[in-house]
Design a protein around this motif. Structure first.
Motif, PDB file in Angstrom:
ATOM      1  N   GLN A 101       0.648  -1.291   0.064  1.00  9.21           N
ATOM      2  CA  GLN A 101      -0.141   0.150   0.127  1.00  9.21           C
ATOM      3  C   GLN A 101       1.031   1.204   0.030  1.00  9.21           C
ATOM      4  O   GLN A 101       0.649   2.352  -0.680  1.00  9.21           O
ATOM      5  CB  GLN A 101      -0.917   0.134   1.193  1.00  9.21           C
ATOM      6  N   ALA A 102       1.836   1.352   0.775  1.00 12.01           N
ATOM      7  CA  ALA A 102       3.034   2.419   0.948  1.00 12.01           C
ATOM      8  C   ALA A 102       3.381   2.529  -0.443  1.00 12.01           C
ATOM      9  O   ALA A 102       3.661   3.842  -0.937  1.00 12.01           O
ATOM     10  CB  ALA A 102       3.667   2.167   1.992  1.00 12.01           C
ATOM     11  N   ALA A 103       3.862   1.393  -1.171  1.00 11.94           N
ATOM     12  CA  ALA A 103       4.674   1.478  -2.485  1.00 11.94           C
ATOM     13  C   ALA A 103       3.640   2.135  -3.323  1.00 11.94           C
ATOM     14  O   ALA A 103       3.841   2.768  -4.317  1.00 11.94           O
ATOM     15  CB  ALA A 103       5.242   0.365  -2.649  1.00 11.94           C
ATOM     16  N   VAL A 104       2.269   1.489  -3.354  1.00 11.04           N
ATOM     17  CA  VAL A 104       1.306   2.077  -4.554  1.00 11.04           C
ATOM     18  C   VAL A 104       1.152   3.751  -4.315  1.00 11.04           C
ATOM     19  O   VAL A 104       1.088   4.269  -5.327  1.00 11.04           O
ATOM     20  CB  VAL A 104       0.138   1.333  -4.241  1.00 11.04           C
ATOM     21  N   GLU A 105       0.995   4.053  -2.986  1.00 11.24           N
ATOM     22  CA  GLU A 105       0.762   5.696  -2.789  1.00 11.24           C
ATOM     23  C   GLU A 105       1.957   6.300  -3.357  1.00 11.24           C
ATOM     24  O   GLU A 105       1.847   7.517  -3.680  1.00 11.24           O
ATOM     25  CB  GLU A 105       0.571   5.577  -1.278  1.00 11.24           C
ATOM     26  N   ARG A 106       3.262   5.806  -3.153  1.00  7.72           N
ATOM     27  CA  ARG A 106       4.333   6.559  -3.290  1.00  7.72           C
ATOM     28  C   ARG A 106       4.331   6.592  -4.690  1.00  7.72           C
ATOM     29  O   ARG A 106       4.907   7.548  -5.418  1.00  7.72           O
ATOM     30  CB  ARG A 106       5.634   5.924  -2.771  1.00  7.72           C
ATOM     31  N   LEU A 107       4.088   5.492  -5.540  1.00  5.95           N
ATOM     32  CA  LEU A 107       4.098   5.361  -7.119  1.00  5.95           C
ATOM     33  C   LEU A 107       3.059   6.467  -7.543  1.00  5.95           C
ATOM     34  O   LEU A 107       3.496   7.105  -8.540  1.00  5.95           O
ATOM     35  CB  LEU A 107       3.719   3.877  -7.394  1.00  5.95           C
ATOM     36  N   ALA A 108       1.776   6.572  -7.069  1.00  7.11           N
ATOM     37  CA  ALA A 108       0.886   7.592  -7.467  1.00  7.11           C
ATOM     38  C   ALA A 108       1.567   8.810  -7.375  1.00  7.11           C
ATOM     39  O   ALA A 108       1.299   9.619  -8.396  1.00  7.11           O
ATOM     40  CB  ALA A 108      -0.556   7.337  -6.672  1.00  7.11           C
ATOM     41  N   VAL A 109       2.149   9.089  -6.436  1.00  8.53           N
ATOM     42  CA  VAL A 109       2.685  10.584  -6.214  1.00  8.53           C
ATOM     43  C   VAL A 109       3.675  10.764  -7.201  1.00  8.53           C
ATOM     44  O   VAL A 109       3.790  11.869  -8.035  1.00  8.53           O
ATOM     45  CB  VAL A 109       3.347  10.914  -4.778  1.00  8.53           C
ATOM     46  N   GLY A 110       4.472   9.678  -7.648  1.00  6.97           N
ATOM     47  CA  GLY A 110       5.680   9.767  -8.485  1.00  6.97           C
ATOM     48  C   GLY A 110       5.179  10.110  -9.832  1.00  6.97           C
ATOM     49  O   GLY A 110       5.451  10.955 -10.792  1.00  6.97           O
ATOM     50  N   ILE A 111       4.083   9.369 -10.421  1.00  6.15           N
ATOM     51  CA  ILE A 111       3.428   9.328 -11.764  1.00  6.15           C
ATOM     52  C   ILE A 111       2.836  10.740 -11.759  1.00  6.15           C
ATOM     53  O   ILE A 111       3.235  11.532 -12.705  1.00  6.15           O
ATOM     54  CB  ILE A 111       2.560   8.255 -11.686  1.00  6.15           C
ATOM     55  N   VAL A 112       1.985  11.314 -10.885  1.00  2.00           N
ATOM     56  CA  VAL A 112       1.394  12.659 -10.814  1.00  2.00           C
ATOM     57  C   VAL A 112       2.883  13.700 -10.873  1.00  2.00           C
ATOM     58  O   VAL A 112       2.426  14.662 -12.027  1.00  2.00           O
ATOM     59  CB  VAL A 112       0.650  12.747  -9.888  1.00  2.00           C
ATOM     60  N   GLN A 113       3.405  13.580 -10.228  1.00  2.00           N
ATOM     61  CA  GLN A 113       5.008  14.577 -10.322  1.00  2.00           C
ATOM     62  C   GLN A 113       5.240  14.523 -11.777  1.00  2.00           C
ATOM     63  O   GLN A 113       5.725  15.371 -12.427  1.00  2.00           O
ATOM     64  CB  GLN A 113       5.780  14.329  -9.256  1.00  2.00           C
ATOM     65  N   GLU A 114       5.758  13.255 -12.426  1.00  2.00           N
ATOM     66  CA  GLU A 114       6.105  13.164 -13.655  1.00  2.00           C
ATOM     67  C   GLU A 114       5.014  13.932 -14.645  1.00  2.00           C
ATOM     68  O   GLU A 114       5.663  14.609 -15.511  1.00  2.00           O
ATOM     69  CB  GLU A 114       6.491  11.811 -13.912  1.00  2.00           C
ATOM     70  N   MET A 115       3.881  13.635 -14.602  1.00  2.00           N
ATOM     71  CA  MET A 115       2.759  14.557 -15.201  1.00  2.00           C
ATOM     72  C   MET A 115       3.042  15.815 -15.335  1.00  2.00           C
ATOM     73  O   MET A 115       2.837  16.573 -16.352  1.00  2.00           O
ATOM     74  CB  MET A 115       1.437  13.969 -14.987  1.00  2.00           C
TER      75      MET A 115
END
Length: 112
Positions: free
Chosen positions: A94-108
């Motif tokens: 869950q923590a990795a998924v949330e961190r991944l979501a933040v990373g993807i949106v930052q890349e966007m």
């Protein structure tokens, strides 16, 4: 998907809508989910600190023009969790998924 949708709507001016009403689309695929033991108890050899890494490929595309806004291959995010403190694999994922979501949106948002 839910973590990314939630983060997009909470941290950007964008709104997540159905594909039929969308101006852009974010598509992705999970390439791998890996877990590693970072440290173990010397006496019992039980894992004390573990890391989980999720790797994805994703593409953000403007549906009106067909222009690719962002494309990333082998984009990954990692997080640590501690089984000895009662954090199981689910907590780590869950923590990795949330961190991944933040990373993807930052890349966007990075190229803007």
């Amino acid at each position: 998907t839910k973590a990314i949708s939630n983060y997009i709507e909470s941290a950007t001016p964008y709104k997540v809508v159905s594909r039929e009403h969308a101006d852009t689309i974010l598509e992705g695929e999970i390439v791998s989910v890996e877990g590693n033991v970072l440290s173990s108890d010397r006496r019992t050899d039980l894992p004390q600190e573990q890391m989980i890494t999720i790797r994805v490929n994703f593409l953000w595309k403007d549906l009106r023009s067909g222009k690719i806004l962002v494309e990333r291959k082998a984009f990954d995010q990692s997080t640590m969790y501690y089984p000895t403190l009662g954090e199981g694999l689910y907590v780590g994922k869950q923590a990795a998924v949330e961190r991944l979501a933040v990373g993807i949106v930052q890349e966007m948002q990075a190229d803007w």
